[in-house]
Design a protein around this motif. Structure first.
Motif, PDB file in Angstrom:
ATOM      1  N   ILE A 117      36.435  37.627  42.366  1.00  0.00           N
ATOM      2  CA  ILE A 117      37.586  37.194  43.156  1.00  0.00           C
ATOM      3  C   ILE A 117      37.338  37.358  44.648  1.00  0.00           C
ATOM      4  O   ILE A 117      37.361  36.391  45.401  1.00  0.00           O
TER       5      ILE A 117
ATOM      6  N   SER B 127      43.911  37.523  40.256  1.00  0.00           N
ATOM      7  CA  SER B 127      44.260  37.460  41.678  1.00  0.00           C
ATOM      8  C   SER B 127      45.751  37.261  41.882  1.00  0.00           C
ATOM      9  O   SER B 127      46.326  37.736  42.862  1.00  0.00           O
ATOM     10  N   ARG B 128      46.422  36.562  40.945  1.00  0.00           N
ATOM     11  CA  ARG B 128      47.856  36.346  41.098  1.00  0.00           C
ATOM     12  C   ARG B 128      48.644  37.642  40.970  1.00  0.00           C
ATOM     13  O   ARG B 128      49.785  37.728  41.430  1.00  0.00           O
TER      14      ARG B 128
ATOM     15  N   SER C 193      45.183  34.026  46.079  1.00  0.00           N
ATOM     16  CA  SER C 193      44.194  33.305  45.269  1.00  0.00           C
ATOM     17  C   SER C 193      42.983  33.023  46.127  1.00  0.00           C
ATOM     18  O   SER C 193      43.077  32.967  47.356  1.00  0.00           O
ATOM     19  N   THR C 194      41.828  32.856  45.479  1.00  0.00           N
ATOM     20  CA  THR C 194      40.586  32.590  46.195  1.00  0.00           C
ATOM     21  C   THR C 194      39.854  31.434  45.535  1.00  0.00           C
ATOM     22  O   THR C 194      40.074  31.130  44.354  1.00  0.00           O
TER      23      THR C 194
ATOM     24  N   HIS D 265      39.311  30.821  41.494  1.00  0.00           N
ATOM     25  CA  HIS D 265      39.692  29.522  40.956  1.00  0.00           C
ATOM     26  C   HIS D 265      38.572  28.931  40.112  1.00  0.00           C
ATOM     27  O   HIS D 265      38.828  28.308  39.071  1.00  0.00           O
TER      28      HIS D 265
END
Length: 833
Positions: free
Chosen positions: A336, A367-368, A373-374, A378
């Motif tokens: 992440i 991440s959420r 987010s990254t 993703h």
């Protein structure tokens, strides 16, 4: 995902126009959400070098520059440099910048507010000094919002070259809207691989030669969680120059992918991610103590991330930790984002380059949890190719040596540790089944060709193909996945236009049931306005307004307060009331028709339900303020319980509901009733409890709000109209006055009257007057034998016998039967009798 067309065509260059390529991608399932040029139209802008920059004789903030724009541009027909007056703070001798020559056309300054015409450069005079052109900033060329000074170009920019050609501005940015199953297309090379399969154009796979190591140093790495990390590759690189500038070509490509330049090392990592879809991380080697440990987090551990946030971890999040002296301080959030403690900076001299395979299910949703987010997360949660970690380490190493390397730079060997890699189960494709699902005949040869063009290994048998998914395809799991690939490569535009084969039959709703939309329209006709609110609400609402101490909690709420699922609509309606009152609304009528969510162990899993969760459909309403809009004919009064009770009766008509005094967590204990229909409780209605009016800061100047909540299925059901002939006889009415105690309820009295044995002659009864004794009429009350705790109720009886006309004798018999029934049931007696 955003990228420039020119970068895509370096990997695969089909003989298609830009628009045709965009249409092809969209029709193949990779929707092109936007096409836009890298730069707006402009002309006459060339690369120029400032030779001198002297102070303007008549202005402190202006400089008079002599500029070399090449032999083709002259000043009044004379050879030699051009004279330009410039006010940019960075105008100085020796730099190369864009020059708008006389006659050049610049983009309009503000096309949104102007006529969109270009700005034409002419020969001018500023404070008495002639100027033959204009030196430009990036903002003036609409390349970026930077207007701090002139756009400085690289020192090797050829003087006189058109700026569009030098900066490659005749390019188009593609923005794709990718579905989650297309994780293998989250890179320029991944999209190019799909374009090659779609068009048959050759795919140029880049050759990545290995970098020969000059030292034997390896960083110790231990993988303790194979269910988190299946492969971990890394390499030590020493003696780099961290302040080396990022090449302009890389800066431009990153910018056209929506990524700003940070530093050479960070840019290299981002560049490879956009190029091949491989998120990587570069550690400052000197800040790592004792090696790295890949493991799951531990409750209470903290990590300061590269974005400056400090987060608290738990056992559900993967980390890369520092193994120094057994302390294992967390250095990175696995898959992440990296940590601040080992981030590279201007003082970095030695780095550790890492490329790993993180299991998608170990990264998804993590991440959420921390509200960000990254790009890396993703990609990893959709699946990143596990087979090419070493090759990508080699590619990054080569870029580091090219950009940040010097005479002292040395690299170590690649350390590649594999614990467990994804095993691709073969997927079968039946050609006959593919034709049926697609809706047109496809041959086995067509299917084989398509799948092979996608880089899939295919084993043939009569009528059946067995496909082994490659390492980069995480979405191929069932037969339908292969069928989708077949038709999207063949082309959805090849599907024949045929009418549907199945018969089209309308689903007619039974006459005994109306639609929920009809209910909405009827509530709206009563003066209520519909609202639509979130199904997840504040836990406080559930505890206070619904009496629900154990609501269904959300694992990943979109906002911290909205943490539970609602079991009542009342909380949402009160929030709507507060919103309107804050905007000085003085009369509010709102309703919502939606689902609520309650625990129920008896509910199984089905197409319309989730195990253990009951999801009934409810209608909630709220009324507050004056009962009627302001008018001259009726005095203003606040809405009360009986107004809303009447609205509910209208909704249920012609079915008659029974309102019984009851209690509800949200309602006033003495002004609340449960609504019964055919002996079943279908909801509640009442004033909001004074405690909650105060707790939710509701002004009660127009009275307390009245709320109700009803089961929608009871509202949808209705009696089918039955034919009844017009009575031949005339209705007879009789008025009686009954004396009852104050504690006798109206519904108890009316139930007793209507249940009297009258042989069907009594058709209806209605209360029309109430009389109570007081100080002014005490004498009259005494003469009528009314006690202090009694009242007189005047009731009109409707009598009808369809077979024969009613005589006075028969009517009297019916009245006596009614009086006897009322006396036996509630102790009523005839007034004056």
């Amino acid at each position: 995902m955003q990228f420039p067309e020119s970068w895509l065509r370096e990997f695969c260059n089909p003989d298609l126009s830009t628009q045709a390529l965009a249409d092809l991608l969209t029709m193949s399932g990779m929707e092109v959400e936007e096409l836009r040029p890298v730069a707006p139209p402009f002309s006459g802008i060339v690369v120029a070098e400032i030779l001198t920059a002297d102070q303007h004789p008549n202005a402190d903030r202006l400089r008079v520059c002599t500029v070399d724009a090449g032999p083709h541009f002259k000043m009044d027909g004379k050879d030699g440099p051009l004279q330009i007056v410039c006010g940019a703070p960075n105008a100085r001798a020796g730099i190369k910048v864009p020059l708008a020559t006389v006659g050049a056309e610049l983009p309009p300054a503000d096309p949104a507010n102007g006529d969109g015409k270009p700005f034409v450069i002419g020969k001018g005079k500023l404070r008495g000094v002639e100027s033959f052109g204009m030196l430009c900033s990036a903002r003036e060329l609409k390349l970026s919002e930077d207007h701090g000074g002139l756009l400085e170009l690289p020192a090797d920019a050829p003087v006189g070259q058109d700026i569009r050609e030098f900066l490659k501005l005749d390019d188009t940015l593609f923005t794709l809207k990718l579905t989650p199953n297309l994780g293998h297309c989250l890179s320029v090379y991944g999209v190019a691989r799909e374009v090659a399969a779609l068009t048959g154009a050759p795919l140029k796979s880049p050759a990545i030669p290995p970098v020969q190591p000059q030292l034997d140093t390896k960083l110790p790495v231990r993988i303790e969680a194979p269910d988190l990390c299946g492969r971990f590759s890394g390499r030590v690189v020493k003696g780099i120059d961290p302040k080396a500038p990022t090449p302009q070509w890389m800066v431009d490509r990153l910018a056209r992918c929506g990524q700003r330049s940070v530093s050479a090392l960070v840019d290299i990592s981002n560049y490879v991610m956009f190029e091949f879809g491989r998120p990587t991380h570069i550690f400052d080697l000197d800040k790592i103590h004792g090696g790295l440990v890949v493991r799951w987090g531990r409750a209470g551990e903290t990590l300061k991330l590269l974005n400056g946030n400090t987060i608290t971890l738990d056992e559900q999040v993967g980390v890369i930790a520092d193994a120094h002296a057994g302390s294992q301080t967390v250095e990175s959030l696995a898959g992440i984002m990296g940590g601040d403690a080992t981030a590279v900076g201007d003082d970095t001299r030695n780095v550790y380059v890492e490329a790993a395979f993180w299991w998608p299910e170990a990264v998804a949703g993590r991440s959420r949890r921390f509200n960000f987010s990254t790009d890396a997360g993703h990609r990893f949660e959709r699946g990143v190719d596990a087979a090419l970690t070493v090759e990508h380490i080699e590619h990054i190493t080569a870029l580091i040596l090219q950009i940040c390397g010097n005479a002292t730079t040395v690299v170590g060997p690649v350390d590649d540790q594999v614990t467990r890699l994804p095993q691709r189960a073969p997927v079968r494709l039946r050609v006959e089944r593919a034709s049926k699902v697609i809706g047109m005949p496809v041959s086995q040869a067509q299917c084989v060709e398509v799948l092979q063009r996608l880089g899939l290994q295919v084993e043939e048998a009569p009528g059946v193909l067995t496909v082994t998914p490659p390492s980069w395809r995480f979405d191929l799991q069932i037969e339908e996945d292969l069928i989708e690939d077949v038709i999207r490569i063949i082309g959805f535009d090849q599907l024949p236009l045929v009418p549907p084969q199945a018969p089209v039959t309308s689903r007619v709703r039974p006459e005994s049931q109306r639609s929920s939309h009809a209910v909405r329209r009827q509530v709206a006709a009563l003066g209520y306005q519909e609202t639509i609110n979130f199904s997840f609400v504040e836990e406080r609402w559930e505890r206070e307004l619904a009496g629900n101490e154990q609501p269904i909690r959300l694992l990943n709420p979109i906002a911290a307060p909205l943490a539970v699922m609602r079991s009542s609509l009342i909380g949402s309606l009160i929030q709507v009331l507060r919103h309107n009152q804050a905007r000085r609304a003085n009369r509010v009528r709102v309703f919502e028709l939606g689902r609520v969510f309650m625990r129920d162990a008896s509910v199984p899993t089905s197409e319309h339900s989730v195990v253990g969760v009951h999801q009934p459909l409810r209608l909630g309403g709220l009324a507050w303020g004056p009962a009627d809009g302001q008018q001259w004919g009726v005095s203003e009064r606040p809405v009360d319980f009986f107004d809303v009770k009447g609205d509910i009766e209208t909704l249920l008509a012609p079915r008659a509901a029974r309102f019984v005094a009851d209690s509800h967590p949200a309602m006033h204990p003495g002004r609340c009733a449960r609504v019964e229909l055919d002996g079943q409780v279908i909801g509640h209605v009442g004033e909001l409890h004074p405690r909650w009016c105060q707790a939710y800061e509701l002004p009660v100047g127009h009275g307390a709000p009245v709320v109700f909540e009803l089961d929608v299925p009871a509202l949808l059901a209705r009696d089918v109209p039955a034919y009844v002939p017009v009575p031949k006889q005339q209705v007879v009415t009789r008025d009686i006055a009954l004396i009852v105690r104050e504690d006798v309820r109206h519904d108890a009295l009316m139930s007793a009257i209507l249940a009297a044995p009258t042989g069907g002659v009594l058709r209806g009864a209605r209360l029309f007057d109430v009389y109570r004794p007081n100080a002014t009429n005490a004498a009259a009350a005494a003469s009528n034998s009314l006690g202090a705790d009694e009242r007189s109720l005047a009731i009109r009886l409707e009598l009808l016998d369809e077979r024969a006309a009613l005589t006075d004798e028969r009517s009297d018999e019916v009245v006596r039967a009614v009086l006897d029934a009322a006396q036996q049931a509630v102790g009523a007696r005839l007034r004056g009798g």
